[in-house]
Design a protein around this motif. Sequence first.
Motif, PDB file in Angstrom:
ATOM      1  N   HIS A 105     -28.028  -0.326 -33.860  1.00 18.22           N
ATOM      2  CA  HIS A 105     -27.272  -1.058 -34.884  1.00 18.22           C
ATOM      3  C   HIS A 105     -28.098  -1.226 -36.157  1.00 18.22           C
ATOM      4  CE1 HIS A 105     -23.672  -1.904 -32.615  1.00 18.22           C
ATOM      5  NE2 HIS A 105     -24.396  -2.390 -31.611  1.00 18.22           N
ATOM      6  N   ILE A 106     -29.382  -1.528 -36.004  1.00 23.69           N
ATOM      7  CA  ILE A 106     -30.252  -1.655 -37.180  1.00 23.69           C
ATOM      8  C   ILE A 106     -30.397  -0.305 -37.871  1.00 23.69           C
ATOM      9  CG2 ILE A 106     -32.619  -2.144 -37.953  1.00 23.69           C
ATOM     10  CD1 ILE A 106     -32.677  -4.335 -35.735  1.00 23.69           C
ATOM     11  N   ALA A 107     -30.599   0.749 -37.096  1.00 25.45           N
ATOM     12  CA  ALA A 107     -30.711   2.093 -37.678  1.00 25.45           C
ATOM     13  C   ALA A 107     -29.448   2.465 -38.461  1.00 25.45           C
ATOM     14  CB  ALA A 107     -30.969   3.127 -36.578  1.00 25.45           C
ATOM     15  N   ASP A 108     -28.305   1.965 -38.006  1.00 28.46           N
ATOM     16  CA  ASP A 108     -27.031   2.265 -38.665  1.00 28.46           C
ATOM     17  C   ASP A 108     -26.727   1.348 -39.845  1.00 28.46           C
ATOM     18  OD1 ASP A 108     -26.589   4.358 -36.931  1.00 28.46           O
ATOM     19  OD2 ASP A 108     -25.188   3.257 -35.652  1.00 28.46           O
ATOM     20  N   GLY A 109     -27.628   0.406 -40.150  1.00 25.13           N
ATOM     21  CA  GLY A 109     -27.460  -0.409 -41.347  1.00 25.13           C
ATOM     22  C   GLY A 109     -27.339  -1.903 -41.149  1.00 25.13           C
ATOM     23  N   TRP A 110     -27.269  -2.377 -39.912  1.00 23.68           N
ATOM     24  CA  TRP A 110     -27.181  -3.827 -39.680  1.00 23.68           C
ATOM     25  C   TRP A 110     -28.530  -4.459 -39.992  1.00 23.68           C
ATOM     26  CZ3 TRP A 110     -28.649  -6.756 -34.908  1.00 23.68           C
ATOM     27  CH2 TRP A 110     -28.227  -8.086 -34.961  1.00 23.68           C
ATOM     28  N   ASN A 111     -28.515  -5.570 -40.697  1.00 23.32           N
ATOM     29  CA  ASN A 111     -29.748  -6.235 -41.106  1.00 23.32           C
ATOM     30  C   ASN A 111     -30.136  -7.390 -40.207  1.00 23.32           C
ATOM     31  OD1 ASN A 111     -30.374  -4.561 -43.300  1.00 23.32           O
ATOM     32  ND2 ASN A 111     -28.872  -5.603 -44.558  1.00 23.32           N
ATOM     33  N   ALA A 112     -29.648  -7.429 -38.988  1.00 24.43           N
ATOM     34  CA  ALA A 112     -29.993  -8.457 -38.002  1.00 24.43           C
ATOM     35  C   ALA A 112     -29.807  -9.863 -38.555  1.00 24.43           C
ATOM     36  CB  ALA A 112     -31.405  -8.239 -37.450  1.00 24.43           C
ATOM     37  N   THR A 113     -28.579 -10.146 -38.962  1.00 27.53           N
ATOM     38  CA  THR A 113     -28.220 -11.463 -39.474  1.00 27.53           C
ATOM     39  C   THR A 113     -27.001 -11.988 -38.726  1.00 27.53           C
ATOM     40  OG1 THR A 113     -26.752 -10.570 -41.171  1.00 27.53           O
ATOM     41  CG2 THR A 113     -29.051 -10.930 -41.801  1.00 27.53           C
ATOM     42  N   ALA A 114     -26.840 -13.311 -38.768  1.00 30.54           N
ATOM     43  CA  ALA A 114     -25.662 -13.950 -38.184  1.00 30.54           C
ATOM     44  C   ALA A 114     -25.381 -15.242 -38.945  1.00 30.54           C
ATOM     45  CB  ALA A 114     -25.882 -14.252 -36.706  1.00 30.54           C
ATOM     46  N   VAL A 115     -24.104 -15.586 -39.039  1.00 31.75           N
ATOM     47  CA  VAL A 115     -23.702 -16.826 -39.674  1.00 31.75           C
ATOM     48  C   VAL A 115     -23.335 -17.828 -38.584  1.00 31.75           C
ATOM     49  CG1 VAL A 115     -22.022 -17.927 -41.203  1.00 31.75           C
ATOM     50  CG2 VAL A 115     -22.888 -15.636 -41.733  1.00 31.75           C
ATOM     51  N   ASN A 116     -23.945 -19.005 -38.635  1.00 26.67           N
ATOM     52  CA  ASN A 116     -23.645 -20.063 -37.680  1.00 26.67           C
ATOM     53  C   ASN A 116     -22.245 -20.600 -37.990  1.00 26.67           C
ATOM     54  OD1 ASN A 116     -23.396 -22.712 -36.519  1.00 26.67           O
ATOM     55  ND2 ASN A 116     -25.609 -22.745 -36.268  1.00 26.67           N
ATOM     56  N   PRO A 117     -21.326 -20.586 -37.016  1.00 30.24           N
ATOM     57  CA  PRO A 117     -19.962 -21.037 -37.287  1.00 30.24           C
ATOM     58  C   PRO A 117     -19.847 -22.546 -37.517  1.00 30.24           C
ATOM     59  CG  PRO A 117     -20.221 -20.568 -34.967  1.00 30.24           C
ATOM     60  CD  PRO A 117     -21.500 -20.152 -35.642  1.00 30.24           C
ATOM     61  N   VAL A 118     -20.868 -23.307 -37.138  1.00 28.74           N
ATOM     62  CA  VAL A 118     -20.813 -24.761 -37.300  1.00 28.74           C
ATOM     63  C   VAL A 118     -21.253 -25.174 -38.706  1.00 28.74           C
ATOM     64  CG1 VAL A 118     -21.711 -26.955 -36.449  1.00 28.74           C
ATOM     65  CG2 VAL A 118     -21.165 -25.131 -34.840  1.00 28.74           C
ATOM     66  N   ASP A 119     -22.442 -24.736 -39.104  1.00 29.75           N
ATOM     67  CA  ASP A 119     -22.954 -25.159 -40.410  1.00 29.75           C
ATOM     68  C   ASP A 119     -22.880 -24.065 -41.476  1.00 29.75           C
ATOM     69  OD1 ASP A 119     -25.051 -23.428 -39.802  1.00 29.75           O
ATOM     70  OD2 ASP A 119     -26.487 -25.031 -39.419  1.00 29.75           O
ATOM     71  N   HIS A 120     -22.422 -22.890 -41.097  1.00 30.02           N
ATOM     72  CA  HIS A 120     -22.227 -21.742 -42.000  1.00 30.02           C
ATOM     73  C   HIS A 120     -23.524 -21.243 -42.627  1.00 30.02           C
ATOM     74  CE1 HIS A 120     -18.008 -22.382 -41.379  1.00 30.02           C
ATOM     75  NE2 HIS A 120     -18.151 -23.650 -41.759  1.00 30.02           N
ATOM     76  N   LYS A 121     -24.650 -21.543 -41.994  1.00 28.03           N
ATOM     77  CA  LYS A 121     -25.939 -21.053 -42.481  1.00 28.03           C
ATOM     78  C   LYS A 121     -26.187 -19.645 -41.965  1.00 28.03           C
ATOM     79  CE  LYS A 121     -28.272 -25.467 -43.047  1.00 28.03           C
ATOM     80  NZ  LYS A 121     -29.410 -26.300 -42.618  1.00 28.03           N
ATOM     81  N   LEU A 122     -26.786 -18.836 -42.817  1.00 27.89           N
ATOM     82  CA  LEU A 122     -27.139 -17.467 -42.466  1.00 27.89           C
ATOM     83  C   LEU A 122     -28.505 -17.454 -41.791  1.00 27.89           C
ATOM     84  CD1 LEU A 122     -26.478 -14.378 -42.754  1.00 27.89           C
ATOM     85  CD2 LEU A 122     -27.865 -14.464 -44.841  1.00 27.89           C
ATOM     86  N   SER A 123     -28.602 -16.826 -40.626  1.00 28.50           N
ATOM     87  CA  SER A 123     -29.878 -16.641 -39.938  1.00 28.50           C
ATOM     88  C   SER A 123     -30.268 -15.183 -40.024  1.00 28.50           C
ATOM     89  CB  SER A 123     -29.770 -17.051 -38.469  1.00 28.50           C
ATOM     90  OG  SER A 123     -29.607 -18.433 -38.346  1.00 28.50           O
ATOM     91  N   LYS A 124     -31.534 -14.953 -40.319  1.00 29.51           N
ATOM     92  CA  LYS A 124     -32.093 -13.603 -40.363  1.00 29.51           C
ATOM     93  C   LYS A 124     -33.107 -13.513 -39.238  1.00 29.51           C
ATOM     94  CE  LYS A 124     -31.538 -13.496 -45.336  1.00 29.51           C
ATOM     95  NZ  LYS A 124     -32.224 -13.412 -46.634  1.00 29.51           N
ATOM     96  N   PHE A 125     -33.030 -12.444 -38.445  1.00 27.67           N
ATOM     97  CA  PHE A 125     -33.817 -12.326 -37.227  1.00 27.67           C
ATOM     98  C   PHE A 125     -34.905 -11.270 -37.346  1.00 27.67           C
ATOM     99  CE2 PHE A 125     -29.755 -14.006 -36.019  1.00 27.67           C
ATOM    100  CZ  PHE A 125     -30.049 -14.947 -35.049  1.00 27.67           C
ATOM    101  N   ILE A 126     -36.023 -11.536 -36.662  1.00 27.37           N
ATOM    102  CA  ILE A 126     -36.991 -10.509 -36.329  1.00 27.37           C
ATOM    103  C   ILE A 126     -36.473  -9.910 -35.024  1.00 27.37           C
ATOM    104  CG2 ILE A 126     -39.351 -10.050 -35.543  1.00 27.37           C
ATOM    105  CD1 ILE A 126     -40.243 -12.463 -37.248  1.00 27.37           C
ATOM    106  N   VAL A 127     -36.500  -8.583 -34.912  1.00 26.59           N
ATOM    107  CA  VAL A 127     -36.043  -7.928 -33.682  1.00 26.59           C
ATOM    108  C   VAL A 127     -37.172  -7.055 -33.157  1.00 26.59           C
ATOM    109  CG1 VAL A 127     -34.352  -6.389 -32.627  1.00 26.59           C
ATOM    110  CG2 VAL A 127     -33.637  -7.946 -34.462  1.00 26.59           C
TER     111      VAL A 127
END
Length: 194
Positions: A105-127
Motif C-alpha cells: 500500500h505504501i509502495a502504491d502511494g499510501w502515506n500511512a495516515t488515518a483520521v480519528n473519527p472521534v476527534d478528527h485528528k490526522l495520525s501519521k505512522f511509522i511503519v
Amino acid sequence: MRKLSCSAFTLLLFLCSISCTKESSQTVSSSVNSLAKKINLVGRQQQITIATSDYTYPTSQALLWLPKSYDSSNKRFPLIIALDGVGEQGGDINLLFHTGTIAKHIADGWNATAVNPVDHKLSKFIVFSPQCPIPNGWGWSSPHIKTMLGILKATYRIDTTRIYITGYSAGGWGLWSCITDDSSLCKQFAAIGP
C-alpha cells in the motif's frame, strides 16, 4: 495494563484505507539511519538492516516508512509493525510487496495516515516491515520482535503509547507469540491485528 483490542486495530486499518491519499512523487524522509549504511529506497520505503537476536539469522532486512514530516518536527509518531507471511520470507525484499501488505500500500502511494473519527485528528505512522530471512520458516517470534522493537525505540521518535502490531499467516503466528510468550513485550502494544 493496556487493554489489547483487535477490533480497535481493525477499525484503525479500515480508517487508514478510507483516508488513503496517493502521492506519485518518490520523496521519502532523508533521516540519517544508524541501522543502514546508506539509504536505499524500495517502494518509497527505506531498506534497512536490523539485529534480530537470533543465532541462525542475526540480522534481517526490513522496510521502514517515516512520515514526511518526521525530519521537520520533534514529534513522536505511532508505530505499526507489519509481520510477513511465509510467501514474503527470504532474501528478496521485493517479496514484501505482496498484494494486501502494508508495504505494498505504501509502495502504491499510501502515506500511512488515518483520521480519528472521534476527534478528527490526522495520525501519521511509522511503519516497520521486517522480512524473515529463512524461506518457508515459521518466521518471527517474541524474542526477535522484542530486540527489533528495542532498536526502533532507541533510534526513532516513537510514541510508545501507540505501538501496533499486525501479521498474517506466519506473521500472525509471530504476533500471537509476542502476546502469549512475553508479558513485558505484550504490555508495549496498544492494539493487535492478527
